[in-house]
Structure formats: structure tokens, C-alpha cells
Design a protein around this motif. Structure first.
Motif, PDB file in Angstrom:
ATOM      1  N   ASN A 223     -40.494 -19.878 -37.146  1.00  0.00           N
ATOM      2  CA  ASN A 223     -39.062 -19.785 -37.478  1.00  0.00           C
ATOM      3  C   ASN A 223     -38.741 -18.434 -38.110  1.00  0.00           C
ATOM      4  O   ASN A 223     -37.703 -17.834 -37.821  1.00  0.00           O
ATOM      5  N   SER A 224     -39.637 -17.952 -38.975  1.00  0.00           N
ATOM      6  CA  SER A 224     -39.422 -16.647 -39.613  1.00  0.00           C
ATOM      7  C   SER A 224     -39.443 -15.528 -38.578  1.00  0.00           C
ATOM      8  O   SER A 224     -38.616 -14.605 -38.621  1.00  0.00           O
ATOM      9  N   ILE A 225     -40.406 -15.632 -37.645  1.00  0.00           N
ATOM     10  CA  ILE A 225     -40.483 -14.612 -36.585  1.00  0.00           C
ATOM     11  C   ILE A 225     -39.226 -14.645 -35.728  1.00  0.00           C
ATOM     12  O   ILE A 225     -38.640 -13.592 -35.412  1.00  0.00           O
ATOM     13  N   ALA A 226     -38.796 -15.856 -35.357  1.00  0.00           N
ATOM     14  CA  ALA A 226     -37.583 -15.982 -34.530  1.00  0.00           C
ATOM     15  C   ALA A 226     -36.372 -15.438 -35.275  1.00  0.00           C
ATOM     16  O   ALA A 226     -35.525 -14.756 -34.679  1.00  0.00           O
ATOM     17  N   ASN A 227     -36.295 -15.712 -36.559  1.00  0.00           N
ATOM     18  CA  ASN A 227     -35.166 -15.220 -37.356  1.00  0.00           C
ATOM     19  C   ASN A 227     -35.155 -13.694 -37.413  1.00  0.00           C
ATOM     20  O   ASN A 227     -34.107 -13.051 -37.285  1.00  0.00           O
ATOM     21  N   SER A 228     -36.350 -13.103 -37.583  1.00  0.00           N
ATOM     22  CA  SER A 228     -36.430 -11.636 -37.658  1.00  0.00           C
ATOM     23  C   SER A 228     -36.104 -10.982 -36.311  1.00  0.00           C
ATOM     24  O   SER A 228     -35.697  -9.824 -36.258  1.00  0.00           O
ATOM     25  N   LEU A 229     -36.288 -11.735 -35.204  1.00  0.00           N
ATOM     26  CA  LEU A 229     -35.974 -11.200 -33.875  1.00  0.00           C
ATOM     27  C   LEU A 229     -34.519 -11.437 -33.477  1.00  0.00           C
ATOM     28  O   LEU A 229     -34.118 -11.068 -32.367  1.00  0.00           O
ATOM     29  N   GLY A 230     -33.767 -12.092 -34.357  1.00  0.00           N
ATOM     30  CA  GLY A 230     -32.342 -12.268 -34.090  1.00  0.00           C
ATOM     31  C   GLY A 230     -31.980 -13.563 -33.405  1.00  0.00           C
ATOM     32  O   GLY A 230     -30.861 -13.699 -32.907  1.00  0.00           O
ATOM     33  N   PHE A 231     -32.891 -14.520 -33.364  1.00  0.00           N
ATOM     34  CA  PHE A 231     -32.560 -15.813 -32.754  1.00  0.00           C
ATOM     35  C   PHE A 231     -31.701 -16.630 -33.718  1.00  0.00           C
ATOM     36  O   PHE A 231     -31.866 -16.545 -34.939  1.00  0.00           O
ATOM     37  N   ALA A 232     -30.791 -17.414 -33.154  1.00  0.00           N
ATOM     38  CA  ALA A 232     -29.957 -18.293 -33.966  1.00  0.00           C
ATOM     39  C   ALA A 232     -30.782 -19.496 -34.440  1.00  0.00           C
ATOM     40  O   ALA A 232     -31.742 -19.885 -33.768  1.00  0.00           O
ATOM     41  N   PRO A 233     -30.433 -20.078 -35.591  1.00  0.00           N
ATOM     42  CA  PRO A 233     -31.221 -21.228 -36.111  1.00  0.00           C
ATOM     43  C   PRO A 233     -31.358 -22.374 -35.099  1.00  0.00           C
ATOM     44  O   PRO A 233     -32.397 -23.028 -35.047  1.00  0.00           O
ATOM     45  N   GLU A 234     -30.308 -22.609 -34.286  1.00  0.00           N
ATOM     46  CA  GLU A 234     -30.407 -23.706 -33.309  1.00  0.00           C
ATOM     47  C   GLU A 234     -31.366 -23.378 -32.166  1.00  0.00           C
ATOM     48  O   GLU A 234     -31.690 -24.251 -31.353  1.00  0.00           O
ATOM     49  N   GLN A 235     -31.811 -22.127 -32.079  1.00  0.00           N
ATOM     50  CA  GLN A 235     -32.778 -21.747 -31.030  1.00  0.00           C
ATOM     51  C   GLN A 235     -34.224 -21.782 -31.527  1.00  0.00           C
ATOM     52  O   GLN A 235     -35.136 -21.583 -30.727  1.00  0.00           O
ATOM     53  N   PHE A 236     -34.412 -22.039 -32.828  1.00  0.00           N
ATOM     54  CA  PHE A 236     -35.767 -21.993 -33.384  1.00  0.00           C
ATOM     55  C   PHE A 236     -36.690 -22.999 -32.701  1.00  0.00           C
ATOM     56  O   PHE A 236     -37.850 -22.702 -32.416  1.00  0.00           O
ATOM     57  N   ASN A 237     -36.163 -24.210 -32.455  1.00  0.00           N
ATOM     58  CA  ASN A 237     -37.015 -25.245 -31.845  1.00  0.00           C
ATOM     59  C   ASN A 237     -37.423 -24.850 -30.423  1.00  0.00           C
ATOM     60  O   ASN A 237     -38.584 -25.048 -30.020  1.00  0.00           O
ATOM     61  N   LEU A 238     -36.483 -24.271 -29.657  1.00  0.00           N
ATOM     62  CA  LEU A 238     -36.823 -23.825 -28.299  1.00  0.00           C
ATOM     63  C   LEU A 238     -37.843 -22.684 -28.342  1.00  0.00           C
ATOM     64  O   LEU A 238     -38.741 -22.610 -27.492  1.00  0.00           O
TER      65      LEU A 238
END
Length: 465
Positions: A223-238
Motif C-alpha cells: 500500500n505504501s509503494i502504491a501510494n508513493s507511485l500515485g495510486f488512489a486508495p481504492e486501487q491499493f487492493n488491485l
């Protein structure tokens, strides 16, 4: 004569592969989100062809590795950040590829026509769906219990493998003495039994209403990596599930390759070719078939857990008969017994089913402001399209889009020189690429089992030694 049959070596396409991958990746990253739906689908097909070319073309190993890993690990997630539908589609393709690889063991290697394969998929999905949703609270009479600890997701992946394998053995034990059409009909019926049970065991499965919401595993690091790459919170699971299915696919491919080249893989192929001869050679039929059923079922079980975590909703209709037929179509289309062929078949069928036909339908609907007659909607004719494709495949390329060498020789055994050229061609191609296969002489040995064949002109035949 032998020299005349040998194909000319293929030219090196390293830089062509790199250039093609760079262009399609650039187009995907820059223009994909601004294109109409049909052009988006076409561009996605061109981009996914990177992976096929990296496998098929003669190129330097570093180029093939860079193109494959770059496409899967870098470009697709970045495109998925802009368009969640691409992320979802990539996960669906991976899930069905794993399912097709599992069915490939049962149908492609062991030759057992299983029309109820989706039942094992349902076992894994319901196993996680019940425990990761408020349904577990309703079963235990504890309204405050919304799910088990999400960290148990990893344990349930293993439990799903075991549960699906056990169900495969239980289902397979009474039916594997049957052959051909009889086996297909019985497995079709048993697959429907699982769906009907899911519909009627309302206390546990919530019947036709289905189970929702189904949770997933918490992975704070991803989730931290996805957040740092600009993914939206609802995309974390995908984001998490995408990399999880890639890892599972890698493991499934390794297991498939090891099984295919193992003693048990040879036994499955022997049974597929001639049960009586295999039994005469000392192969225990029921035990070997059960092993094929259990192995194939275990892949379906683990992907059922991933499917439930991604969809967050499952119902009996998610596991109907047509799902089994769809997975079987992937195996036939790609090439029975061929690991890359089955993955290609799963990609083609899933793209047609979930992307190309709906996009074409959307485009046509948009061209008619007053609305298009439902009978002319291309999305309504998915099964017709698959049926036509399968008929054409059986007529013009029965071995599949990407068959293995053994299968190609079998299907063209009566073609004389054509079969010889094809077998030599495949062998020379693979030998030139990575040396995965050996000489044409060994291919003949491998596929036709000549036993004590002579090696030198002065040798006597095997029976005289």
C-alpha cells in the motif's frame, strides 16, 4: 535429403523486439486513456503482443527478459493507475490463465475431458468468501463478527489448495473408471451439483443472493509503494492482487513444467494416448488419473480465493457450466498440452469476452443516438463468436495457436514431409533460441518412443540385442 528438410535459421530480431516494445509501451502510457473504447482495445492487443514476440522471436535473452518484465511489472501497472479497467482485466486474464493451466493437466496431459472444472474454482472462492465476510457471523449466530482476521488470507490460500484437491479426489474416485464421453457427462453433472449445493445451502452460502462484501489481505508495504507511485486508495487492493497473481502464475508455470517433464507427466501422456497400453506397462490408472484431477483442482482452488478477494462478491451464477466451457475453450484454442499456448488461449478468450466485444458494442451503441436494437449488439453473441472460432480452429489448425512439438507431430502424422519439416522447424527454432529442446533425432525419440532403436548402421534392432 535431410539438408533439404532443415529450415533456414531465423534472423535475429533483438532490436526489432526492443523497438516494438518501446513504441507500444509509449502509446499505452501516453494515449491509451484518451482513445475511444475500440481503439483502446486494439492498442492493448498490440501491447500484449510484446509478450508473445518476446517468447517467439529469436532475440538476445536480455532483450526478451527486459521486454517481458518491463511490460508486466512497469508499464501495465502504470497504465492501470490511469485506467483501473486495465488493471482489472490483467488480473482476470491471469486468473483464467491459471485455471486453464490447471485444466491443461487434466485434459491436455492426461486426456480426461472434465466439463465440471469450475466446481473446484467455486470451492476456493466459497472457502474464503464465507470466512472473509459477515456470512461467518450469520453462520455462528454472532452478528458482530464481520470476518475472520484478514491476515489469515495467506493460510486460506493453502487451505484452498488442499480443499480443492480433496474435492477433486472425492469427485474423481467414483468416475475415473469411465472414459471419453461418459466421463465428460458425469463431470458435467458433478460440476452442476456443486453449483446447486451453493444455491440451496442458504445458511452457509446465502443462496442465490451471494456473499458480499468479501475482504482481502492487508499488505501495508505494498500500500505504501502504491501510494508513493500515485495510486488512489481504492486501487491499493488491485495493486496487491495484480502482483499476487503474477507470482502465482509463475509458480503454476514452474509446477506445470516440472510435472510435464517428470515421470508422472509421462504417465499422464501414456494414459492419454492409450489406456490399455499404459496399464500393460505397469501404470496404475486410477491413482495416476486421481493425481491429475487433484493437481488441476488445486490450481483452481487457489485462484478461487484470489477471485473472491478481487470481486468482493460471489454467487452460484459465478460458477455455472459456461465457465467450465470457457476455460476448456482456452485450452483448446491455445493448444492442449502446451503451457505458452494455454496462456495465449486464456488471454485471447478473456480479451474477447471482457474487452473487445463490449468495446465494439459500446462503439456501435454510440453510433446510434436512438439506441441500437438489442439483437444487433455484438456483446450478445459472445458464445456464437467462440463457437465459430473453435470450429475454424478444428478445421484449419486443430493443434491450437501455439502447440507443443509433440502435439504438432501427432496432429500432422499423416502429412508426410510436412510433419517432418514442422518438427525439425520447431526444434531448430527452439534450439537456436535457448536450447530448450534437443536435436531432431531426440524429438522423434521423445514423441514416438521407439524403445531400443539402433544408433549406428551396424547395430541390430532392439529385439535382437
Amino acid at each position: 535429403m535431410t539438408a533439404a528438410l532443415r529450415p533456414s535459421p531465423r534472423s535475429d530480431r533483438t532490436w526489432l523486439l526492443v523497438g516494438y516494445a518501446a513504441i507500444t509501451s509509449f502509446l499505452m502510457l501516453v494515449f491509451e486513456k484518451n482513445l475511444p473504447a475500440v481503439l483502446q482495445s486494439g492498442l492493448l492487443v498490440l501491447f500484449l503482443a510484446n509478450l508473445l514476440f518476446a517468447f517467439q522471436w529469436r532475440a538476445a535473452p536480455w532483450a526478451r527478459l527486459v521486454v517481458a518484465l518491463g511490460s508486466l511489472i512497469v508499464v501495465l501497472p502504470l497504465v492501470g493507475r490511469q485506467n483501473t479497467g486495465i488493471f482489472d482485466l490483467a488480473i482476470q486474464i491471469s486468473i483464467f490463465a491459471a485455471l486453464a493451466l490447471g485444466l491443461n493437466i487434466v485434459v491436455g496431459l492426461a486426456g480426461l475431458l472434465d466439463l465440471g472444472y469450475v466446481a473446484f474454482f467455486a470451492v476456493g472462492a466459497y472457502l474464503w468468501g464465507i470466512f472473509a465476510s459477515p456470512q461467518i457471523g450469520r453462520i455462528l449466530g454472532n452478528a458482530g463478527l464481520s470476518s475472520v482476521n484478514p491476515n489469515l488470507f495467506w493460510l486460506f490460500l493453502i487451505l484452498a489448495i488442499a480443499a480443492a484437491a480433496i474435492v477433486g479426489i472425492v469427485i474423481g474416485l467414483p468416475v475415473l473408471k469411465l472414459r471419453g464421453d461418459y466421463l465428460a457427462i458425469v463431470t458435467l453433472g458433478l460440476g452442476e451439483v456443486i453449483r446447486v449445493l451453493a444455491t440451496n445451502l442458504t445458511k452457509y452460502t446465502n443462496g442465490s443472493q451471494g456473499i458480499t462484501p468479501i475482504g482481502s489481505a492487508p499488505v501495508p508495504i505494498l500500500n505504501s509503494i502504491a501510494n508513493s507511485l500515485g495510486f488512489a486508495p481504492e486501487q491499493f487492493n488491485l495493486f496487491f492482487l495484480y502482483f499476487l497473481v503474477l507470482l502465482i502464475i509463475l509458480l503454476v508455470i514452474i509446477v506445470n513444467m516440472r510435472l510435464d517433464r517428470s515421470r508422472i507427466g509421462r504417465a499422464w501422456i501414456a494414459i492419454r494416448e492409450d489406456e490399455v497400453a499404459a496399464q500393460a506397462m505397469g501404470i496404475p490408472l486410477v491413482r495416476t488419473k486421481l493425481l491429475a484431477f487433484a493437481s488441476g483442482a488445486s490450481f483452481a482452488g487457489i485462484m478461487g480465493v484470489v477471485f473472491a478477494a478481487k470481486q468482493q462478491f460471489i454467487s452460484p451464477e459465478s460458477f455455472n457450466f459456461f465457465q467450465s466451457i470457457g476455460v476448456l475453450s482456452m485450452v483448446i484454442l491455445g493448444g492442449m498440452g502446451s503451457i505458452p499456448g494455454v496462456i495465449l488461449g486464456a488471454t485471447v478468450v478473456t480479451l474477447l469476452n471482457l474487452n473487445l466485444l463490449p468495446a465494439l458494442s459500446e462503439q456501435i451503441q454510440g453510433a446510434f443516438p436512438g439506441g441500437l436494437n438489442a439483437t444487433l449488439d455484438p456483446a450478445q453473441y459472445q458464445r456464437l463468436v467462440f463457437g465459430i472460432i473453435l470450429v475454424l480452429m478444428m478445421l484449419f489448425r486443430p493443434e491450437g495457436l501455439l502447440p507443443n512439438v509433440r502435439r504438432k507431430i501427432e496432429m500432422h502424422e499423416g502429412d508426410g514431409a510436412v510433419g517432418a519439416v514442422d518438427s525439425l522447424g520447431d526444434n531448430a527454432e527452439r534450439h537456436a533460441n535457448d536450447g530448450a529442446l534437443t536435436t531432431g533425432r531426440n524429438i522423434g525419440t521423445d514423441s514416438r518412443s521407439p524403445g531400443l532403436a539402433t544408433r549406428e548402421e551396424n547395430d541390430r534392432t532392439g529385439g535382437e540385442k
